[in-house]
Scaffold this motif. Sequence first.
Motif, mmCIF file in Angstrom:
data_model
loop_
_atom_site.group_PDB
_atom_site.id
_atom_site.type_symbol
_atom_site.label_atom_id
_atom_site.label_comp_id
_atom_site.label_asym_id
_atom_site.label_seq_id
_atom_site.Cartn_x
_atom_site.Cartn_y
_atom_site.Cartn_z
ATOM 1 N N LEU A 1 39.525 106.187 70.660
ATOM 2 C CA LEU A 1 40.246 106.001 69.593
ATOM 3 C C LEU A 1 39.502 106.226 68.104
ATOM 4 C CD1 LEU A 1 43.400 105.500 68.521
ATOM 5 C CD2 LEU A 1 42.637 103.230 68.598
ATOM 6 N N ARG A 2 39.739 106.983 67.360
ATOM 7 C CA ARG A 2 39.097 106.949 66.087
ATOM 8 C C ARG A 2 40.076 106.408 64.924
ATOM 9 N NH1 ARG A 2 35.919 106.643 68.142
ATOM 10 N NH2 ARG A 2 34.213 107.914 68.648
ATOM 11 N N ASN A 3 41.192 106.731 64.646
ATOM 12 C CA ASN A 3 41.992 106.112 63.662
ATOM 13 C C ASN A 3 43.467 105.712 64.226
ATOM 14 O OD1 ASN A 3 39.988 106.595 61.776
ATOM 15 N ND2 ASN A 3 40.969 108.546 61.552
ATOM 16 N N ALA A 4 43.951 104.557 63.805
ATOM 17 C CA ALA A 4 45.327 104.407 64.350
ATOM 18 C C ALA A 4 46.327 103.882 63.138
ATOM 19 C CB ALA A 4 45.364 103.191 65.538
ATOM 20 N N TYR A 5 47.485 103.994 63.093
ATOM 21 C CA TYR A 5 48.246 103.786 62.199
ATOM 22 C C TYR A 5 49.370 103.308 62.872
ATOM 23 C CZ TYR A 5 45.197 106.688 59.741
ATOM 24 O OH TYR A 5 43.840 107.270 59.330
ATOM 25 N N ILE A 6 49.834 101.863 62.376
ATOM 26 C CA ILE A 6 51.246 101.428 62.869
ATOM 27 C C ILE A 6 52.094 100.913 61.615
ATOM 28 C CG2 ILE A 6 51.967 99.618 63.985
ATOM 29 C CD1 ILE A 6 49.457 99.683 66.045
ATOM 30 N N PHE A 7 53.138 101.568 61.559
ATOM 31 C CA PHE A 7 53.984 101.295 60.169
ATOM 32 C C PHE A 7 55.287 100.760 60.673
ATOM 33 C CE2 PHE A 7 51.785 104.782 57.290
ATOM 34 C CZ PHE A 7 50.653 104.041 57.342
ATOM 35 N N LEU B 1 47.156 97.658 70.410
ATOM 36 C CA LEU B 1 46.363 97.485 69.153
ATOM 37 C C LEU B 1 46.222 95.944 68.749
ATOM 38 C CD1 LEU B 1 46.305 100.713 68.944
ATOM 39 C CD2 LEU B 1 45.410 99.868 66.532
ATOM 40 N N SER C 1 51.786 100.254 69.807
ATOM 41 C CA SER C 1 51.160 99.076 68.941
ATOM 42 C C SER C 1 50.658 98.019 69.412
ATOM 43 C CB SER C 1 52.065 98.819 67.830
ATOM 44 O OG SER C 1 53.643 98.451 68.251
ATOM 45 N N LEU D 1 38.720 97.344 72.178
ATOM 46 C CA LEU D 1 38.716 98.694 71.330
ATOM 47 C C LEU D 1 37.482 98.651 70.418
ATOM 48 C CD1 LEU D 1 42.109 99.625 70.459
ATOM 49 C CD2 LEU D 1 40.697 101.020 71.787
#
Lengths: 147, 114
Positions: free
Chosen positions: A109-115, A42, A39, A51
Amino acid sequence: MTDILNIPGTHWSLMGFETVENDDTVPPMNDGMNPLQASQLLTDEYSAKILLATYKRRISAQEISQRYGIPIAACYRKIRSLEEAGLIQCVDRILTQKGKRKNLYTSCLRNAYIFFENGRLRARFQLATGAVRDFGGDWNGVDLLKQ
Amino acid sequence: MREKDISRLLTDEYAERILAATQANPRSVQDISDKHDIPIAACYRKIHELEGAGFLRCAEIVTTPKGKTMKLYRSLLKSAHLVYEEGVFRVKFEFDYDKDINGKWIELNGARTA
């Protein structure tokens, strides 16, 4: 990274930028990262700028550095770590008028999710190739679109 | 503090450990520092940063047997989501208390603003 722009109805992908063709030569992703390191790729200011700069575009390190105000050495260093992580790749080496080689980079990188939930951090990256990389636990059954 | 700084704070190594450590029960700075291997000065600094950003609250002040008062901190952050789609970064935070940004998607910046 300085302005919050919110233009309803404006969709970046419809604005006539060239699309990047998928190819099979994407370097493998560094799976040794933990979710925090993933993460940070990003949320680090320079990495995030790089990016965005390379999103659906081919651009050189020099140009990223100038346009986004990133010191050139830091720019090369961050590009390298993003490249090692498989988030961007060098798509071309062109000759400048002075006869110097210049690498052109584009984002993979198309999509990224950081939870961050229940005291736990996890990250998911979706690449242009369709490959998915997960860091820090189970993403099965998570409906990302509902978030 | 701006939302992008908040998301950066969240992915700071120490800050992330502190938030995880204080999720369930209020903990003292000394305790967090010992158990999570964070230098004590850095621990105090990060905790103040997190408190300033509204992520932590001093839940209790206890007195140790030696007569020293000790603050116990608890995390106020329930969840944080950072999403990058179509060249746009968005964040959403949920807190244990009423906060203006609770549960709202906030767009940070997209490739188009570059």
